[in-house]
Design a protein around this motif. Sequence first.
Motif, PDB file in Angstrom:
ATOM      1  N   SER A 179       0.838  -1.196   0.000  1.00  0.00           N
ATOM      2  CA  SER A 179       0.000   0.000   0.000  1.00  0.00           C
ATOM      3  C   SER A 179       0.877   1.252   0.000  1.00  0.00           C
ATOM      4  CB  SER A 179      -0.911  -0.008   1.224  1.00  0.00           C
ATOM      5  OG  SER A 179      -1.716   1.136   1.244  1.00  0.00           O
ATOM      6  N   LEU A 180       1.112   1.795  -1.187  1.00  0.00           N
ATOM      7  CA  LEU A 180       1.975   2.965  -1.338  1.00  0.00           C
ATOM      8  C   LEU A 180       1.178   4.147  -1.866  1.00  0.00           C
ATOM      9  CD1 LEU A 180       5.040   1.208  -2.982  1.00  0.00           C
ATOM     10  CD2 LEU A 180       4.734   1.776  -0.576  1.00  0.00           C
ATOM     11  N   GLU A 181       1.600   5.335  -1.507  1.00  0.00           N
ATOM     12  CA  GLU A 181       0.972   6.569  -1.967  1.00  0.00           C
ATOM     13  C   GLU A 181       2.006   7.414  -2.702  1.00  0.00           C
ATOM     14  OE1 GLU A 181      -2.228   7.607  -1.412  1.00  0.00           O
ATOM     15  OE2 GLU A 181      -2.732   5.736  -0.371  1.00  0.00           O
ATOM     16  N   PRO A 182       1.573   8.197  -3.684  1.00  0.00           N
ATOM     17  CA  PRO A 182       2.516   9.141  -4.317  1.00  0.00           C
ATOM     18  C   PRO A 182       3.111  10.045  -3.239  1.00  0.00           C
ATOM     19  CG  PRO A 182       0.457   9.049  -5.540  1.00  0.00           C
ATOM     20  CD  PRO A 182       0.237   8.275  -4.260  1.00  0.00           C
ATOM     21  N   TYR A 183       4.371  10.379  -3.407  1.00  0.00           N
ATOM     22  CA  TYR A 183       5.068  11.182  -2.411  1.00  0.00           C
ATOM     23  C   TYR A 183       5.816  12.303  -3.125  1.00  0.00           C
ATOM     24  CZ  TYR A 183       7.557  12.120   1.947  1.00  0.00           C
ATOM     25  OH  TYR A 183       8.037  12.705   3.086  1.00  0.00           O
ATOM     26  N   PRO A 184       5.572  13.558  -2.738  1.00  0.00           N
ATOM     27  CA  PRO A 184       6.244  14.677  -3.426  1.00  0.00           C
ATOM     28  C   PRO A 184       7.717  14.769  -3.036  1.00  0.00           C
ATOM     29  CG  PRO A 184       4.906  15.495  -1.615  1.00  0.00           C
ATOM     30  CD  PRO A 184       4.660  14.004  -1.694  1.00  0.00           C
ATOM     31  N   ALA A 185       8.567  14.807  -4.017  1.00  0.00           N
ATOM     32  CA  ALA A 185      10.015  14.882  -3.765  1.00  0.00           C
ATOM     33  C   ALA A 185      10.413  16.299  -3.406  1.00  0.00           C
ATOM     34  CB  ALA A 185      10.780  14.411  -4.988  1.00  0.00           C
ATOM     35  N   SER A 186      11.231  16.430  -2.377  1.00  0.00           N
ATOM     36  CA  SER A 186      11.778  17.739  -2.011  1.00  0.00           C
ATOM     37  C   SER A 186      13.217  17.876  -2.492  1.00  0.00           C
ATOM     38  CB  SER A 186      11.716  17.939  -0.498  1.00  0.00           C
ATOM     39  OG  SER A 186      12.494  16.956   0.149  1.00  0.00           O
ATOM     40  N   GLY A 187      13.711  16.821  -3.143  1.00  0.00           N
ATOM     41  CA  GLY A 187      15.076  16.822  -3.641  1.00  0.00           C
ATOM     42  C   GLY A 187      15.401  15.450  -4.194  1.00  0.00           C
ATOM     43  N   TYR A 188      16.676  15.200  -4.380  1.00  0.00           N
ATOM     44  CA  TYR A 188      17.093  13.887  -4.871  1.00  0.00           C
ATOM     45  C   TYR A 188      18.342  13.424  -4.144  1.00  0.00           C
ATOM     46  CZ  TYR A 188      20.553  16.407  -7.768  1.00  0.00           C
ATOM     47  OH  TYR A 188      21.586  17.199  -8.200  1.00  0.00           O
ATOM     48  N   SER A 189      18.517  12.108  -4.124  1.00  0.00           N
ATOM     49  CA  SER A 189      19.735  11.508  -3.580  1.00  0.00           C
ATOM     50  C   SER A 189      20.624  11.130  -4.751  1.00  0.00           C
ATOM     51  CB  SER A 189      19.405  10.250  -2.782  1.00  0.00           C
ATOM     52  OG  SER A 189      18.591  10.570  -1.677  1.00  0.00           O
ATOM     53  N   GLU A 190      21.902  11.434  -4.637  1.00  0.00           N
ATOM     54  CA  GLU A 190      22.853  11.081  -5.684  1.00  0.00           C
ATOM     55  C   GLU A 190      23.900  10.145  -5.113  1.00  0.00           C
ATOM     56  OE1 GLU A 190      25.504  13.139  -9.196  1.00  0.00           O
ATOM     57  OE2 GLU A 190      25.093  14.321  -7.405  1.00  0.00           O
ATOM     58  N   TYR A 191      23.949   8.933  -5.665  1.00  0.00           N
ATOM     59  CA  TYR A 191      24.915   7.926  -5.235  1.00  0.00           C
ATOM     60  C   TYR A 191      26.128   8.011  -6.154  1.00  0.00           C
ATOM     61  CZ  TYR A 191      21.227   5.973  -2.352  1.00  0.00           C
ATOM     62  OH  TYR A 191      20.259   5.798  -1.404  1.00  0.00           O
ATOM     63  N   LEU A 192      27.289   8.244  -5.561  1.00  0.00           N
ATOM     64  CA  LEU A 192      28.529   8.402  -6.308  1.00  0.00           C
ATOM     65  C   LEU A 192      29.373   7.135  -6.219  1.00  0.00           C
ATOM     66  CD1 LEU A 192      29.333  12.015  -5.038  1.00  0.00           C
ATOM     67  CD2 LEU A 192      28.144  11.361  -7.146  1.00  0.00           C
ATOM     68  N   SER A 193      30.295   6.977  -7.139  1.00  0.00           N
ATOM     69  CA  SER A 193      31.111   5.765  -7.210  1.00  0.00           C
ATOM     70  C   SER A 193      32.101   5.625  -6.055  1.00  0.00           C
ATOM     71  CB  SER A 193      31.858   5.706  -8.544  1.00  0.00           C
ATOM     72  OG  SER A 193      32.716   6.820  -8.663  1.00  0.00           O
ATOM     73  N   ASP A 194      32.374   6.705  -5.327  1.00  0.00           N
ATOM     74  CA  ASP A 194      33.317   6.643  -4.201  1.00  0.00           C
ATOM     75  C   ASP A 194      32.613   6.366  -2.866  1.00  0.00           C
ATOM     76  OD1 ASP A 194      32.059   9.079  -3.943  1.00  0.00           O
ATOM     77  OD2 ASP A 194      33.902  10.255  -3.766  1.00  0.00           O
ATOM     78  N   SER A 195      31.424   5.726  -2.927  1.00  0.00           N
ATOM     79  CA  SER A 195      30.633   5.346  -1.746  1.00  0.00           C
ATOM     80  C   SER A 195      30.099   6.539  -0.973  1.00  0.00           C
ATOM     81  CB  SER A 195      31.440   4.434  -0.807  1.00  0.00           C
ATOM     82  OG  SER A 195      31.767   3.243  -1.476  1.00  0.00           O
ATOM     83  N   VAL A 196      29.897   7.643  -1.652  1.00  0.00           N
ATOM     84  CA  VAL A 196      29.295   8.826  -1.048  1.00  0.00           C
ATOM     85  C   VAL A 196      27.899   8.989  -1.627  1.00  0.00           C
ATOM     86  CG1 VAL A 196      29.393  11.357  -0.948  1.00  0.00           C
ATOM     87  CG2 VAL A 196      31.467  10.013  -0.594  1.00  0.00           C
TER      88      VAL A 196
END
Length: 135
Positions: A46-63
């Motif tokens: 049971s999921l609902e749409p969720y408004p994004a306030s930003g984004y997560s960025e996964y980098l190759s150096d584990s950050v």
Amino acid sequence: MKKLLVFIVLISLCNCDTKNELPSVTDPQQAILGKWEIVEKGNWPSLEPYPASGYSEYLSDSVVRFFDYYQNQFTSQTNYWIDDSLLYIDIGYSLENGHQLVTTYEYLFFDSNNKLRLDIQAFAVFTTSIYQRIK
């Protein structure tokens, strides 16, 4: 003669060179790289749409870093690591004994690695989040 020509065309179509196709990324450490924006949240299924306030960025150096749309800047950065079934995100807090607190998620890539399902492995009000890859 027409049958022979049709046969030759069909054979050539079946033997097309597929070297130009992009390989499917199956390594989760590669599949997670990039920017991800939350699109749904709740308790599976049971999921609902969720408004994004930003984004997560996964980098190759584990950050992993978070970009806030309202502040128009990166607001936090921490480390992550991933194994066969779990994604760990360091929440940036150390205990007195020196151990780092981490949030642990089961993950699932789907929709050709363009969506990411995270199920938190702790007590939480909402246990599942769905993220969409963005450019």
